[in-house]
Write an enzyme that holds these catalytic residues in place. Sequence first.
Site, short mmCIF file in Angstrom:
data_model
loop_
_atom_site.label_atom_id
_atom_site.label_comp_id
_atom_site.label_asym_id
_atom_site.label_seq_id
_atom_site.Cartn_x
_atom_site.Cartn_y
_atom_site.Cartn_z
N HIS A 76 0.54 0.89 -12.11
CA HIS A 76 0.66 -0.47 -11.56
C HIS A 76 -0.75 -1.01 -11.38
CE1 HIS A 76 4.84 0.03 -9.42
NE2 HIS A 76 4.98 -0.78 -10.46
N CYS A 80 0.99 -0.59 -1.78
CA CYS A 80 2.37 -0.43 -2.25
C CYS A 80 3.37 -0.68 -1.14
CB CYS A 80 2.60 0.99 -2.79
SG CYS A 80 1.57 1.40 -4.19
N1 ARG Z 1 7.55 5.82 -6.78
C1 ARG Z 1 7.25 4.43 -6.97
C2 ARG Z 1 7.33 4.09 -8.44
O1 ARG Z 1 6.91 4.89 -9.23
C3 ARG Z 1 5.91 4.11 -6.42
C4 ARG Z 1 5.60 2.65 -6.42
C5 ARG Z 1 4.25 2.34 -5.90
N2 ARG Z 1 4.08 0.97 -5.71
C6 ARG Z 1 3.03 0.24 -6.08
N3 ARG Z 1 2.96 -0.99 -5.70
N4 ARG Z 1 2.12 0.73 -6.88
O2 ARG Z 1 7.81 3.06 -8.83
#
Ligand code: ARG
Length: 287
Positions: free
Chosen positions: A186, A280
């Site tokens: 991300h 996150c």
């Molecule tokens: N386990 C989640 C996923 O893989 C983690 C998300 C993390 N969020 C972020 N904004 N980077 O989707």
Amino acid sequence: MTIADFAGGPAADIAAATPRARTPSLRRYAMTVPTFFTVEYAINPWMDTSTPVDATLAVRQWEQLLSTYRTLGHTVEMVEPVAGLPDMVYAANGGLVVDGTAIVARFAYPQRAGEAAAYAEWMSSRGFEPHHTHHVNEGQGDLLVVGSTILAGYGFRTDRRAHAEVAELTGLPVVSLELVDPRFYHLDTALAVLDDTTIAYYPPAFSDDARAQLQRLFPDAVEVGSADAYVLGLNVVSDGKHVVLPANATGFAAQIAELGFEPIGVDLSELFKGGGSVKCCTLEVYS
Ligand code: ARG
């Protein structure tokens, strides 16, 4: 303005990253308590289903983050967690709310798909009409507001084609940035927004083209090293002065302290096991 003709940049002619007094502004956030947090599937390289997770500790650490925001004077709204949606704690992915326009996420993986309805419901309950995109968008995981520009990641989760949809819905210029390292899946794992003209990023997470774009738009950006990037040190929330960041990102904390920001470390070791940290867990409502 379209993506193609966006040429200038918020920091194009401002030497932002110099030491100076920083001014905070009060923010509005939404968060989801990790009551149902587990690591029962692995959809990013940080997740390992054989690692035990302490859900009670996860809640306690998350409460520390919540109270940090409240102590700083920010407004934090609660989103109701849903059993069976363990990643809901990563509220940033729920969508993007900017200038009264709300865009709800369309998740890449079926394990998270159910979160979209929960975040859409939260938006409606706050008087925002949730707009949907045809293509995958994982909200503020990949869509970061810098001043009146949106930096948009693609390559792992958000579909590049959703960027044009976001530009259309918000009326804001969107700069597309390609992510190339699966650990930094991300945009908010590889790039931090410190204020309306200042960013920090980890260059190896980006394609050559994206790096060139970032250098052009933010010539004075803070470049962060691997030690900080690998503890998700860029996954921060800033109010323009106070930068809430993972406590173990000590190198990055020192870099921004030198620029006049005030780093505030928090320990989110349990939520790190899901591949996320401070940013996150925080959906910012931009007004
Ligand atoms: N386990 C989640 C996923 O893989 C983690 C998300 C993390 N969020 C972020 N904004 N980077 O989707």
